[in-house]
Enzyme design. Structure first.
Site, short mmCIF file in Angstrom:
data_model
loop_
_atom_site.label_atom_id
_atom_site.label_comp_id
_atom_site.label_asym_id
_atom_site.label_seq_id
_atom_site.Cartn_x
_atom_site.Cartn_y
_atom_site.Cartn_z
N HIS A 1 -6.74 -9.44 -4.39
CA HIS A 1 -5.69 -8.45 -4.06
C HIS A 1 -4.57 -8.49 -5.10
CE1 HIS A 1 -7.17 -6.84 -0.28
NE2 HIS A 1 -7.48 -8.05 0.10
N TRP B 1 -0.79 -2.91 8.41
CA TRP B 1 -1.30 -2.58 7.07
C TRP B 1 -1.12 -1.09 6.85
CZ3 TRP B 1 -2.01 -6.81 4.37
CH2 TRP B 1 -2.35 -8.00 5.03
N THR B 2 -0.62 -0.71 5.67
CA THR B 2 -0.12 0.67 5.55
C THR B 2 -0.98 1.59 4.67
OG1 THR B 2 1.33 0.00 3.75
CG2 THR B 2 2.28 -0.05 5.97
N GLU B 3 -2.27 1.28 4.54
CA GLU B 3 -3.09 2.24 3.78
C GLU B 3 -2.92 3.65 4.35
OE1 GLU B 3 -4.30 -0.70 4.77
OE2 GLU B 3 -5.66 -1.54 3.27
N ASP C 1 -2.68 -1.23 12.58
CA ASP C 1 -3.15 -0.04 11.86
C ASP C 1 -4.35 0.56 12.61
OD1 ASP C 1 -4.44 -2.45 11.12
OD2 ASP C 1 -5.22 -1.57 9.27
N ASP D 1 -0.09 -6.48 -3.78
CA ASP D 1 -1.51 -6.24 -3.50
C ASP D 1 -2.07 -5.45 -4.68
OD1 ASP D 1 -4.07 -5.66 -2.08
OD2 ASP D 1 -2.96 -6.43 -0.37
N TRP E 1 -6.88 -14.33 10.87
CA TRP E 1 -6.97 -12.87 11.01
C TRP E 1 -8.37 -12.37 11.30
CZ3 TRP E 1 -9.43 -9.10 7.88
CH2 TRP E 1 -10.00 -9.56 6.70
N ASP F 1 -6.87 -14.13 0.87
CA ASP F 1 -7.91 -13.38 1.59
C ASP F 1 -8.74 -12.55 0.63
OD1 ASP F 1 -5.56 -11.90 1.08
OD2 ASP F 1 -6.22 -10.32 2.45
N GLU F 2 -9.94 -12.23 1.10
CA GLU F 2 -10.78 -11.21 0.48
C GLU F 2 -10.78 -11.31 -1.05
OE1 GLU F 2 -10.60 -7.75 3.84
OE2 GLU F 2 -8.96 -7.75 2.39
N ARG G 1 0.85 -1.20 0.00
CA ARG G 1 0.00 0.00 0.00
C ARG G 1 0.88 1.24 0.00
NH1 ARG G 1 -3.20 -3.90 2.30
NH2 ARG G 1 -5.03 -4.22 0.99
C1 ACM Z 1 -6.37 -9.20 5.70
O1 ACM Z 1 -6.38 -8.35 6.61
N1 ACM Z 1 -7.09 -9.00 4.61
C2 ACM Z 1 -5.58 -10.40 5.80
#
Ligand code: ACM
Length: 534
Positions: free
Chosen positions: A241, A449-451, A401, A170, A374, A307-308, A141
């Site tokens: 991602h 997480w660095t958003e 974060d 990502d 997670w 994920d996601e 990110r």
């Molecule tokens: C995640 O936070 N999507 C692993």
């Protein structure tokens, strides 16, 4: 003596103190030479003392086969400081303890004074609770330059943390040079702009940003980490991602559903509908990526995300639906599971192991896979009961974060309020696991997480001081959450803040952010509940 993380046992005897001066030798026995060199370089820099090799007396490092891996003993008495470790890692963690025992100035890179150094007389026994004491750094990110990653490894080592999970790819950026696919970094390695803060703020900047690590940069990072007993686990996030990869090579996307040639590196945060297609060519492409990755990263584990991954495009894609029929799968979840299993077998055949986020449980877990739990504990519990290894990193507890205090001054307040005390009271082992399943919880990890972290200063602020509490959770044998002595921890933190100051860490001050650490007007996500797609 205010050690963080707390050791198993420690006894201090004032009369045994060992003064260090220009004649104090540092002697590294067989197998401990690299740790000796490290200790000499950091203590030499901080104290100005030569700490030259000698024939014993002074500081003595030795391996002791009677001790377990990673464990150590320190005895400072009778004019000697003897550090014994079960293996070089144990000696190294003991060396970190010696450095803490010398006081905060031992964390500086040049001496303020050359006299007055002394180790307190003591007997210390120590061993880690968990073998995987990890931190995830999201360098996708926001790219974190190599020098900052090396510095972060030093900070991890100072806290006896031993796994750096590097989130290298990502939607927002591809950060690892892959020689056979140069567009992954030339096109996928930067983006035109970003959302400023949370989606609801509807703010964007026009600042291009990005960057990537060459393979040699990563080899350097891996070697630097190894010198500090840290394993680097790389992550290539699949099959969701992945928009940065699709932007670089549009044929990787669901071309029968979207015009992937028009996709750039994603300029939004959140969960992205543009996922990989499931063709043979895409499998081959990522095998090619992994072939190069395995040459760089010797770690047993390779993280493949999972994920996601929204399934809308696969539902709409005739090619994905044909794949489901051809493989006789029950639906899109099983299709993702098939995709992950393919790489599980591929890695297993090469002597490696796959680890993925807990979504990889959906549609059936690949036989060799380990799970990063997670979305809470449940995925990890299910995986451990099924005999799979698990790293516990529930977002409700150890997503750093997320904001560390309530209040209007906390910069870009995302998600749950998770204070220093909350992290200190985090328990990686949920009570519903029996002893047999609990053995599969190989460790725990905090995720950055660095958003909303643009650079190393922002990372410092979010990570510290909470990472110190997390290190204690991962390393020390603590009582049940509610019985933990947070006041005692805070007292030790008073000294630890001075160590962090000496290291130049821009942690969140206990009284709240300095004015320059605030982000007035930048929207966060103020709810204290689950955060839908940050
Ligand atoms: C995640 O936070 N999507 C692993």
């Amino acid at each position: 003596m205010d050690l963080i993380p707390a050791p198993l046992t420690a006894r201090y005897v004032e009369e045994w103190a060992l003064p260090l001066d220009g004649d104090t030798p540092l002697t590294a026995g067989p197998g401990t030479e690299a740790v000796g060199a490290w200790l000499r370089s950091v203590l030499g820099a901080a104290t100005g003392l030569p700490l030259l090799p000698g024939a014993g007396g002074g500081l003595e490092l030795t391996l002791d086969g009677a001790l377990a891996p990673e464990s150590y003993r320190i005895s400072v008495r009778d004019g000697r400081a003897v550090l014994r470790g079960g293996d070089p890692a144990g000696v190294f963690w003991g060396a970190q303890t010696l450095r803490q025992l010398l006081g905060p100035d031992a964390f500086r890179r040049a001496p303020l004074r050359r006299t007055g150094w002394a180790l307190p007389g003591c007997e210390i026994e120590d061993a880690p609770r968990f073998g995987w004491r990890g931190v995830l750094l999201d360098v996708s990110r926001h790219f974190l330059p190599k020098a900052d990653v090396l510095r972060f490894l030093d900070l991890m080592a100072a806290h006896k943390l031993n796994v750096l999970h590097l989130h290298l790819t990502d939607d927002q950026g591809w950060r690892v040079e892959i020689k056979r696919y140069p567009r992954l970094t030339s096109a996928g390695g930067w983006r035109e702009r970003s959302m400023v803060g949370y989606r609801s703020g509807e703010r964007r900047d026009d600042q291009p940003h990005g960057g990537y690590y060459t393979q040699d940069d990563l080899r350097e990072i891996v070697a630097y980490a190894a010198d500090r007993q840290i394993t680097v686990v790389p992550e290539i996030d699949l099959p969701g991602h992945a928009q940065a990869a699709i932007c670089a090579y549009p044929e990787l996307g669901n071309t029968d559903v979207v015009d992937t040639a028009t996709l750039g590196v994603w300029t939004d945060w959140g969960i992205n509908p543009n996922v990989l297609n499931v063709s043979d060519a895409t499998l081959r492409f990522f095998e090619g990526v992994l072939e190069e990755l395995l040459e760089i990263f010797p770690a047993e584990f390779v993280h493949l995300g999972g994920d996601e991954c929204p399934k809308d495009q696969w539902r709409a894609s005739p090619a994905a639906q044909a794949r489901i029929r051809e493989l006789d799968l029950a639906g899109e979840d099983e299709l993702q599971s098939w995709f992950i299993r393919h790489f599980d077998s591929w890695l297993t055949a090469r002597g490696r192991r796959l680890i993925g986020w807990d979504e990889i449980l959906e549609g059936g877990l690949a036989p060799g896979a380990a799970v990063s739990s997670w979305r809470g504990y449940a995925g990890g519990v299910a995986a451990a009961r099924a005999g799979h290894d698990v790293v516990m990193c529930p977002e409700q507890h150890v997503y750093l974060d997320h904001r560390q205090a309530a209040g209007e001054y906390e910069p870009i307040p995302v998600g749950y309020v998770r204070t220093l005390e909350d992290v200190f009271r985090f328990e990686p082992l949920p009570p519903e696991l029996d002893a047999e399943a609990a053995r599969h919880v190989i460790g725990t990890q905090a995720n950055l997480w660095t958003e909303f972290m643009n650079d190393a200063r922002d990372v410092d602020y979010r990570a510290f001081p909470r990472l110190a509490a997390f290190a204690e959770v991962a390393w020390s044998e603590l009582p049940a959450s509610e019985a933990r002595d947070f006041e005692g921890f805070e007292r030790r933190m008073a000294v630890h803040y001075a160590r962090l100051d000496a290291l130049g860490v821009e942690y969140r001050p206990p009284g709240g952010p300095y004015p320059w650490q605030r982000r007035p007007g930048v929207a966060g996500c103020p709810s204290d509940g689950p955060v839908p797609g940050v």
